[in-house]
Write a protein that holds these residues in place. Sequence first.
Motif, PDB file in Angstrom:
ATOM      1  N   ILE A 210       0.235   4.607  -7.929  1.00 16.79           N
ATOM      2  CA  ILE A 210       0.392   4.266  -6.516  1.00 16.79           C
ATOM      3  C   ILE A 210      -0.639   3.202  -6.145  1.00 16.79           C
ATOM      4  CG2 ILE A 210       0.326   5.113  -4.144  1.00 16.79           C
ATOM      5  CD1 ILE A 210       2.704   6.106  -5.774  1.00 16.79           C
ATOM      6  N   PHE A 211      -0.174   2.099  -5.588  1.00 15.93           N
ATOM      7  CA  PHE A 211      -1.087   1.023  -5.203  1.00 15.93           C
ATOM      8  C   PHE A 211      -1.896   1.418  -3.975  1.00 15.93           C
ATOM      9  CE2 PHE A 211      -1.830  -2.815  -2.543  1.00 15.93           C
ATOM     10  CZ  PHE A 211      -2.812  -3.383  -3.337  1.00 15.93           C
ATOM     11  N   ASN A 212      -3.204   1.219  -4.079  1.00 15.32           N
ATOM     12  CA  ASN A 212      -4.124   1.458  -2.972  1.00 15.32           C
ATOM     13  C   ASN A 212      -4.911   0.169  -2.760  1.00 15.32           C
ATOM     14  OD1 ASN A 212      -6.230   2.160  -1.250  1.00 15.32           O
ATOM     15  ND2 ASN A 212      -6.546   4.168  -2.187  1.00 15.32           N
ATOM     16  N   MET A 213      -4.746  -0.453  -1.610  1.00 17.37           N
ATOM     17  CA  MET A 213      -5.382  -1.754  -1.366  1.00 17.37           C
ATOM     18  C   MET A 213      -6.901  -1.657  -1.320  1.00 17.37           C
ATOM     19  SD  MET A 213      -4.243  -2.309   2.590  1.00 17.37           S
ATOM     20  CE  MET A 213      -4.253  -0.946   3.761  1.00 17.37           C
ATOM     21  N   PHE A 214      -7.446  -0.421  -1.287  1.00 17.52           N
ATOM     22  CA  PHE A 214      -8.896  -0.242  -1.300  1.00 17.52           C
ATOM     23  C   PHE A 214      -9.437   0.108  -2.688  1.00 17.52           C
ATOM     24  CE2 PHE A 214      -7.752   0.743   3.176  1.00 17.52           C
ATOM     25  CZ  PHE A 214      -8.436  -0.307   3.775  1.00 17.52           C
ATOM     26  N   ASP A 215      -8.553   0.192  -3.684  1.00 16.68           N
ATOM     27  CA  ASP A 215      -8.999   0.350  -5.062  1.00 16.68           C
ATOM     28  C   ASP A 215      -9.374  -1.010  -5.639  1.00 16.68           C
ATOM     29  OD1 ASP A 215      -8.598   3.058  -5.115  1.00 16.68           O
ATOM     30  OD2 ASP A 215      -6.623   2.949  -6.081  1.00 16.68           O
ATOM     31  N   MET A 216     -10.223  -1.006  -6.668  1.00 16.82           N
ATOM     32  CA  MET A 216     -10.553  -2.260  -7.357  1.00 16.82           C
ATOM     33  C   MET A 216      -9.522  -2.464  -8.464  1.00 16.82           C
ATOM     34  SD  MET A 216     -13.082  -3.543  -5.743  1.00 16.82           S
ATOM     35  CE  MET A 216     -13.918  -4.700  -6.817  1.00 16.82           C
ATOM     36  N   SER A 217      -8.393  -3.021  -8.078  1.00 17.40           N
ATOM     37  CA  SER A 217      -7.278  -3.163  -9.007  1.00 17.40           C
ATOM     38  C   SER A 217      -6.673  -4.558  -8.894  1.00 17.40           C
ATOM     39  CB  SER A 217      -6.218  -2.097  -8.733  1.00 17.40           C
ATOM     40  OG  SER A 217      -5.668  -2.274  -7.438  1.00 17.40           O
ATOM     41  N   ALA A 218      -5.720  -4.842  -9.793  1.00 10.94           N
ATOM     42  CA  ALA A 218      -5.135  -6.179  -9.816  1.00 10.94           C
ATOM     43  C   ALA A 218      -3.775  -6.172 -10.490  1.00 10.94           C
ATOM     44  CB  ALA A 218      -6.070  -7.151 -10.546  1.00 10.94           C
ATOM     45  N   ALA A 219      -3.047  -7.250 -10.275  1.00 14.63           N
ATOM     46  CA  ALA A 219      -1.756  -7.476 -10.928  1.00 14.63           C
ATOM     47  C   ALA A 219      -1.844  -8.751 -11.754  1.00 14.63           C
ATOM     48  CB  ALA A 219      -0.645  -7.603  -9.881  1.00 14.63           C
TER      49      ALA A 219
ATOM     50  N   HIS B 124       0.835  -1.197   0.000  1.00 13.15           N
ATOM     51  CA  HIS B 124       0.000   0.000   0.000  1.00 13.15           C
ATOM     52  C   HIS B 124       0.876   1.255   0.000  1.00 13.15           C
ATOM     53  CE1 HIS B 124      -3.709   2.254   0.759  1.00 13.15           C
ATOM     54  NE2 HIS B 124      -3.044   2.952   1.656  1.00 13.15           N
ATOM     55  N   GLY B 125       0.625   2.143  -0.974  1.00  7.53           N
ATOM     56  CA  GLY B 125       1.380   3.386  -1.039  1.00  7.53           C
ATOM     57  C   GLY B 125       2.632   3.320  -1.893  1.00  7.53           C
ATOM     58  N   TYR B 126       2.957   2.131  -2.411  1.00  2.00           N
ATOM     59  CA  TYR B 126       4.129   1.988  -3.267  1.00  2.00           C
ATOM     60  C   TYR B 126       3.712   1.978  -4.738  1.00  2.00           C
ATOM     61  CZ  TYR B 126       6.796   0.809   0.926  1.00  2.00           C
ATOM     62  OH  TYR B 126       7.398   0.850   2.150  1.00  2.00           O
ATOM     63  N   HIS B 127       4.681   2.186  -5.615  1.00  2.66           N
ATOM     64  CA  HIS B 127       4.387   2.265  -7.045  1.00  2.66           C
ATOM     65  C   HIS B 127       4.054   0.893  -7.633  1.00  2.66           C
ATOM     66  CE1 HIS B 127       6.472   6.209  -6.738  1.00  2.66           C
ATOM     67  NE2 HIS B 127       5.629   6.533  -7.700  1.00  2.66           N
ATOM     68  N   THR B 128       3.071   0.899  -8.534  1.00  4.45           N
ATOM     69  CA  THR B 128       2.776  -0.297  -9.319  1.00  4.45           C
ATOM     70  C   THR B 128       3.693  -0.310 -10.543  1.00  4.45           C
ATOM     71  OG1 THR B 128       1.096   0.812 -10.663  1.00  4.45           O
ATOM     72  CG2 THR B 128       0.358  -0.215  -8.601  1.00  4.45           C
ATOM     73  N   SER B 129       3.583  -1.349 -11.362  1.00  5.43           N
ATOM     74  CA  SER B 129       4.473  -1.494 -12.511  1.00  5.43           C
ATOM     75  C   SER B 129       4.307  -0.395 -13.546  1.00  5.43           C
ATOM     76  CB  SER B 129       4.252  -2.861 -13.168  1.00  5.43           C
ATOM     77  OG  SER B 129       4.623  -3.895 -12.280  1.00  5.43           O
ATOM     78  N   ASN B 130       3.115   0.206 -13.636  1.00  2.00           N
ATOM     79  CA  ASN B 130       2.940   1.273 -14.618  1.00  2.00           C
ATOM     80  C   ASN B 130       3.074   2.668 -14.000  1.00  2.00           C
ATOM     81  OD1 ASN B 130       0.514   1.443 -13.265  1.00  2.00           O
ATOM     82  ND2 ASN B 130      -0.743   1.634 -15.095  1.00  2.00           N
ATOM     83  N   GLY B 131       3.650   2.722 -12.793  1.00  2.00           N
ATOM     84  CA  GLY B 131       3.983   4.005 -12.185  1.00  2.00           C
ATOM     85  C   GLY B 131       2.916   4.617 -11.309  1.00  2.00           C
TER      86      GLY B 131
END
Length: 253
Positions: free
Chosen positions: A98-107, A89-96
């Motif tokens: 910021i990862f938010n664990m409460f977003d609806m996102s995935a790797a 949480h709070g660190y950069h994802t692969s496309n730059g």
Amino acid sequence: MNRVFTNILRLSLLVLLSACSTRYHITQDKAPLRVPTEFEMHDAQVTNEPKSVSTGRPYTIQGKRYTPMSDEKGYTEIGVASWYGRKFHGYHTSNGEIFNMFDMSAAHKTLPLPSFVKVTNTDNGRTAIVRVNDRGPFHDDRLIDLSYAAAYKLGYHLNGTAKVKVEAITIDRSAPRLTYIQVAAGSNLDHLKSLSATLQSRFQLQTPIHSEKGLYKLRLGPILDDKTAQAVLDKLRKGKYKHAFLLYSEHQL
């Protein structure tokens, strides 16, 4: 007194070096201290976003090479989903981003970034639409890594993993995606210009040279047809350009 000060200084340096030895502030991933809200668990809104060129390049993790897809349209796969939370949480994802664990996102290891997928928990039928903006999970037995909020919505946040079906959701583009082949890179512009003329004559394709932070990159393209691009790439790799690779873009490079 000097000896005490010296020991304190040494201990402080050890703590500092230990903290710098890892990218993340904790070693083991953990769930957040609260549950996601209903608003946070709303499905991601599907849009026709430009794809990241840099994350479309082949890459190697833990000795294994991955080649991202040129197009996610029609992609469907069944496998194991895991989740990630506080550690990232709070660190950069692969496309730059910021990862938010409460977003609806995935790797995902090979889907274009960003892309959108519908994920279905095959055990309970729950679904979630997430935006893929990161690479991973780098385990052979796992297909996709969801944010904690998405895992919570699918009902497997306590188990850690679940069997899921992943289906890409796409919007028809008004213009085709462009394919390039990066052939070579270096600081000698004259050499690349000479090589550019040779390749242009051989393949009858444009050979743009792109400058990035003092490094010149020679590419072939754009190529509108994936099969043609792959055929040209194969010819290059059979010769002396074994490290050539495909790039994808929504606009001319």
